[in-house]
Motif scaffolding. Sequence first.
Motif, mmCIF file in Angstrom:
data_model
loop_
_atom_site.group_PDB
_atom_site.id
_atom_site.type_symbol
_atom_site.label_atom_id
_atom_site.label_comp_id
_atom_site.label_asym_id
_atom_site.label_seq_id
_atom_site.Cartn_x
_atom_site.Cartn_y
_atom_site.Cartn_z
ATOM 1 N N LEU A 35 -3.919 11.866 -13.706
ATOM 2 C CA LEU A 35 -4.315 12.560 -12.478
ATOM 3 C C LEU A 35 -5.319 11.738 -11.674
ATOM 4 N N LEU A 36 -6.266 11.119 -12.354
ATOM 5 C CA LEU A 36 -7.246 10.279 -11.660
ATOM 6 C C LEU A 36 -6.551 9.110 -10.962
ATOM 7 N N GLY A 37 -5.680 8.410 -11.681
ATOM 8 C CA GLY A 37 -4.944 7.295 -11.088
ATOM 9 C C GLY A 37 -4.061 7.747 -9.946
ATOM 10 N N GLY A 38 -3.388 8.884 -10.114
ATOM 11 C CA GLY A 38 -2.521 9.407 -9.068
ATOM 12 C C GLY A 38 -3.295 9.741 -7.808
ATOM 13 N N ARG A 39 -4.463 10.368 -7.959
ATOM 14 C CA ARG A 39 -5.281 10.727 -6.788
ATOM 15 C C ARG A 39 -5.707 9.485 -6.009
ATOM 16 N N ILE A 40 -6.151 8.481 -6.729
ATOM 17 C CA ILE A 40 -6.653 7.269 -6.069
ATOM 18 C C ILE A 40 -5.516 6.527 -5.361
ATOM 19 N N LEU A 41 -4.368 6.403 -6.023
ATOM 20 C CA LEU A 41 -3.249 5.673 -5.420
ATOM 21 C C LEU A 41 -2.646 6.416 -4.237
ATOM 22 N N LEU A 42 -2.628 7.737 -4.291
ATOM 23 C CA LEU A 42 -2.024 8.518 -3.204
ATOM 24 C C LEU A 42 -2.683 8.231 -1.859
ATOM 25 N N VAL A 43 -4.006 8.064 -1.852
ATOM 26 C CA VAL A 43 -4.724 7.943 -0.581
ATOM 27 C C VAL A 43 -4.608 6.541 0.025
ATOM 28 N N LEU A 44 -3.984 5.591 -0.683
ATOM 29 C CA LEU A 44 -3.893 4.234 -0.154
ATOM 30 C C LEU A 44 -2.997 4.148 1.075
ATOM 31 N N LEU A 45 -2.049 5.090 1.217
ATOM 32 C CA LEU A 45 -1.211 5.098 2.416
ATOM 33 C C LEU A 45 -2.081 5.195 3.664
ATOM 34 N N PHE A 46 -3.131 5.999 3.579
ATOM 35 C CA PHE A 46 -3.973 6.189 4.749
ATOM 36 C C PHE A 46 -4.698 4.902 5.120
ATOM 37 N N LEU A 63 0.826 -1.217 0.000
ATOM 38 C CA LEU A 63 0.000 0.000 0.000
ATOM 39 C C LEU A 63 0.853 1.256 0.000
ATOM 40 N N ARG A 64 1.920 1.242 0.780
ATOM 41 C CA ARG A 64 2.804 2.409 0.829
ATOM 42 C C ARG A 64 3.420 2.678 -0.541
ATOM 43 N N ASN A 65 3.867 1.634 -1.192
ATOM 44 C CA ASN A 65 4.516 1.830 -2.483
ATOM 45 C C ASN A 65 3.525 2.188 -3.575
ATOM 46 N N THR A 80 6.938 8.355 3.655
ATOM 47 C CA THR A 80 5.846 9.283 3.962
ATOM 48 C C THR A 80 6.144 10.664 3.408
ATOM 49 N N LEU A 81 7.417 11.094 3.483
ATOM 50 C CA LEU A 81 7.806 12.374 2.882
ATOM 51 C C LEU A 81 7.513 12.384 1.386
ATOM 52 N N SER A 82 7.786 11.268 0.729
ATOM 53 C CA SER A 82 7.529 11.180 -0.710
ATOM 54 C C SER A 82 6.043 11.328 -1.015
ATOM 55 N N ILE A 83 5.216 10.707 -0.195
ATOM 56 C CA ILE A 83 3.769 10.795 -0.411
ATOM 57 C C ILE A 83 3.271 12.208 -0.131
ATOM 58 N N VAL A 84 3.856 12.870 0.873
ATOM 59 C CA VAL A 84 3.545 14.284 1.116
ATOM 60 C C VAL A 84 3.887 15.112 -0.123
ATOM 61 N N GLY A 85 5.019 14.800 -0.747
ATOM 62 C CA GLY A 85 5.383 15.479 -1.992
ATOM 63 C C GLY A 85 4.355 15.266 -3.080
ATOM 64 N N GLY A 86 3.796 14.046 -3.151
ATOM 65 C CA GLY A 86 2.744 13.768 -4.132
ATOM 66 C C GLY A 86 1.503 14.604 -3.898
ATOM 67 N N PHE A 87 1.110 14.750 -2.628
ATOM 68 C CA PHE A 87 -0.054 15.588 -2.312
ATOM 69 C C PHE A 87 0.221 17.060 -2.625
ATOM 70 N N GLY A 131 1.507 6.621 -6.861
ATOM 71 C CA GLY A 131 0.544 7.698 -7.080
ATOM 72 C C GLY A 131 1.223 9.054 -7.143
ATOM 73 N N GLY A 132 2.200 9.271 -6.260
ATOM 74 C CA GLY A 132 2.966 10.509 -6.307
ATOM 75 C C GLY A 132 3.744 10.653 -7.604
ATOM 76 N N LEU A 133 4.317 9.548 -8.082
ATOM 77 C CA LEU A 133 5.047 9.578 -9.355
ATOM 78 C C LEU A 133 4.110 9.897 -10.519
ATOM 79 N N LEU A 134 2.878 9.384 -10.448
ATOM 80 C CA LEU A 134 1.898 9.704 -11.490
ATOM 81 C C LEU A 134 1.561 11.193 -11.476
ATOM 82 N N MET A 135 1.510 11.793 -10.300
ATOM 83 C CA MET A 135 1.273 13.235 -10.224
ATOM 84 C C MET A 135 2.412 13.997 -10.892
#
Length: 272
Positions: free
Chosen positions: A160-171, A119-121, A245-252, A126-130
């Motif tokens: 963008l749609l794929g990136g948004r959905i994947l980003l939230v999986l960390l939560f 899930l983290r990866n 987590t820093l990387s995912i913050v960058g994606g957001f 998702g961040g990379l897609l952004m």
Amino acid sequence: MDQIRNVSEQTEDVLEKMSRPLKPCIPWVARALLVSTFIEDSVRILAQWQNQLYFLQAYRGFPWGVSHVFLLLNVLTMSVCSALAISRRYTEAAVGGLFAVIVLQGFAYGLIFDLTFFLRNLSVVGGLLMLVAESLLARRRSVFAGLPSMSDEDRSKYVLLGGRILLVLLFTSFVFSGSLTAGRIVVIVVGGLSCMMVAVGFKAKWSAIVLVAILSVFNLMVNNWWTIDFNPTHRDFVKYDFFQTLSIVGGFLLLVNVGPGSFSVDEKKKNF
């Protein structure tokens, strides 16, 4: 309802004006944070070269020589692709290289079927897609001074749609880990609601800012690897979680910069 909507819009206008001076810095900070986990991984492999070789050879069955090449290719790919991503050069190739590293490391280290790792990866992907979406949108705006490339425009919608959905999986991994306390329940409710809003693209930018704040505080309080000196192995795992987590913050933050895209409630509202 109309009164609530008016208050919400006024609040957004005020926050928009306050954040305007910071806008030029957001893309650079976002890209640097996004690739921070890959930079840290490169440094860690070099600093623990012999330990990494021993693990791959003794526990993962890598032949001598193959393990050396594997680690060296990982370091080179992560370093070069991270530099390209930050400098906004050959972005799609850089993202492809970093994605390949995520997949190969998952199999090489035997973590691909670990749910939390998975899930983290996916969130990092998702961040990379952004990052790809930002590149496509920038290219679209630059083509013939306002005559966009339809292929880039169409691709950016789906990315963008794929990136948004994947980003939230960390939560999702955060919800199912740790014990439930009153504070944790509040964070889960607020963060979960923000995740759903990001996924559907409703007030996506402000929801992403809320998630940036939650993840940043959580990261500093829970993944404080700099306080761990009694167990180097545990310290490495916590440090790995911190930079992921820093990387995912960058994606957001990239989502805040580029917006949710055409497949979102925010965009559809503009048509009414």
